[in-house]
Design an enzyme around this catalytic site. Sequence first.
Site: not given
Lengths: 594, 100
Positions: A192, A299, A335, A434, A457-458, A468, A505
Amino acid sequence: MVHKVLTGIPVATGIAIGKAFFVNRNHKAHLPRQTVSAAQVPAEVERLHQAFADVGSELTAIREQVPAELKEYGLLIDTHLLMLRDPKLSGAAEEHVRTLGLNAAWALEKAVADQEAVFGAIHDPYIRERMQDVRVVADKVQAKLIGAETDLASMSGRAIIMAHDLTPADTVELQVDKIMGFATVRGGKTSHTGIMARSLGIPALVGVDRLEDVVHDGDLVVLDGLSGKIVVNPSESELEDYNERAAFFEDYTRKIKRHCHLPAETFDGSRVQVMANIELVEEVASVIDNGGEGVGLYRTEYAYLNRTDLPDEEELAEKYIDLAAIMNPRKVVFRTLDLGADKFIAAFGELGEANPAMGLRAIRFCLKNPQLFKTQLRAILRASPFGNVSLMFPMISGVKEVRQAKAWLAQAKAELRREGVEYDPDMPVGIMIELPAAVMIAEYLAHEVDFFSIGTNDLIQYSIGVDRTNHHVSYLYQPLHPATLRSIKLVVDAAHQAGIEVSLCGEVASDPFCVPILLGMGIDSISLTPQAIPGIKRIIRQTNMHDCRKLLRDVLECRTVSRINNLVMDNIFKHFPDEVTFFTSLLENDEAPS
Amino acid sequence: MTEDMQTTDQEQDFASVRVVVRGEHGLHARPAGKLAQRAQSFRSEIYLLAGENRADAKSILDVLTLAAGPGEVVQILARGEDAGEALDSLKTLFERNLED
């Protein structure tokens, strides 16, 4: 004065130089516990009510400053004000002063403790947690009573806020114009604190180890949200450097922001769509402000977290319709739920998976729980006539999974049709690429869907087999590993061969160093965090496709990551000196720590 | 929080109405706040009864500690010059789903 440099994860860019101010340091230890004589009681009661009234006016003043896009925060302050004015709290405290002769601070502490006991007995964890809000409110009053300078409202000048952790309840009552930046020990990329900081346009770092040991209230610190550093008590010359850097950065941001609404078109006329990744509907303001051409990745997990039950179709549809309508005619790609079973303990019971990253998550979880899946599909379909809506399934590993997911979508459509509810029958359906398996069969998958979206990323984690966040092996996480580049190339080519679009993305899309390579691949659109859009658009507008293709060809011939990184860096140094100054890239050498 | 029930004699002076808690969360912070705020705008004494528990409708803390879940039946009691009006107003609030 100790001169130290701390590092953390930058979640909002910028540079702030100012005094450190800690919040939420426990000041209960100093709570004076005294009794008052009968003669002093009326004055003590008066003091108690005055403290409540003072906090009330402060909160009201803060409430008025809360910008409209932070509606949730405003509502939270309203709740705090209601609690503050609830006679159950101040009345009980007054009673303890009158009958037990306690001083005001102690009396209030007892009233809160009693309230805590009552809340503690409540079964519903969501309501039980509201006791935190009572605590926040009571702490403010107590700080007033004991004249403590540890309360946010008592912060005199502008300052950099530091804390172990900041909950939404804490951030809400900050006087926004006094905050120069945030630094916290806890929190990750999606916390947040980051969302709040980005919406305020101030820098923030999370995950700063030893913050509380090294920094003290009032220390002069430099908070560098570009490189992820905090310099404590900087030297003269460091201070000069940072002042200059901060001024440069401000200039640079102003400059790129001015041009952010221009299309992302290269010198030689190639167009790329630059879209935004968002998590909250409230973020659309910053998407549009920063020149985002749509939402490339919405998301949808947020509505499912921090609660014990599941959102129903109505609740989801309302949110989705809002988003589709506000962005219309710009595209919004939904998604479907990308969570693991581990996040749904309350509603589904714990599975005890040994390896959740490879377990029941994302599309697998949805196919296992069709009721939950269909509720979301119906809500997305209901939003489809209100704007330019697409849908994509995460973590697809094979053709059968896509067909299963599409079968549920077809069923949701059939239900809506029977019920006479409107939806867009031609809503585009895509998948996330991914998993290495999906890369290898991209040509088959391309025939099943309307578009691909590569989640780098994935993809990097799964293809290199590296977590990571595990610092023993994180050096292996290499966005430009030859395998990653070949994978992306393979997917883009397969998509174009089949005549469908492909988007990307993932952090790579917001890394100015990597973008020229993506362009060279012929990617149709990229989706990134809204705040990074102006900078990336600037890069695209100042390159030409010819150079990007050449760079890609050169890079694809390299056999090691370090060779690739060097080539990419050289390219950026040559063409974009500003970016080199201001941005740390994801690219680092892949040497194992000795 | 909830006080013991008063004697039934007094209970009879109250006008009352029964409502069902809607929304997925029951009476959590925002609905409880909205309810308390609305109740505060009336002069009448107003209470909520849920099962064994009783809460002062004007107190957000009291309403929260009632912990009334979705689907639960709540009885609203009001006594005073504007009791009828208060009941109507709160009933509408419940029916409109307090989450909005």
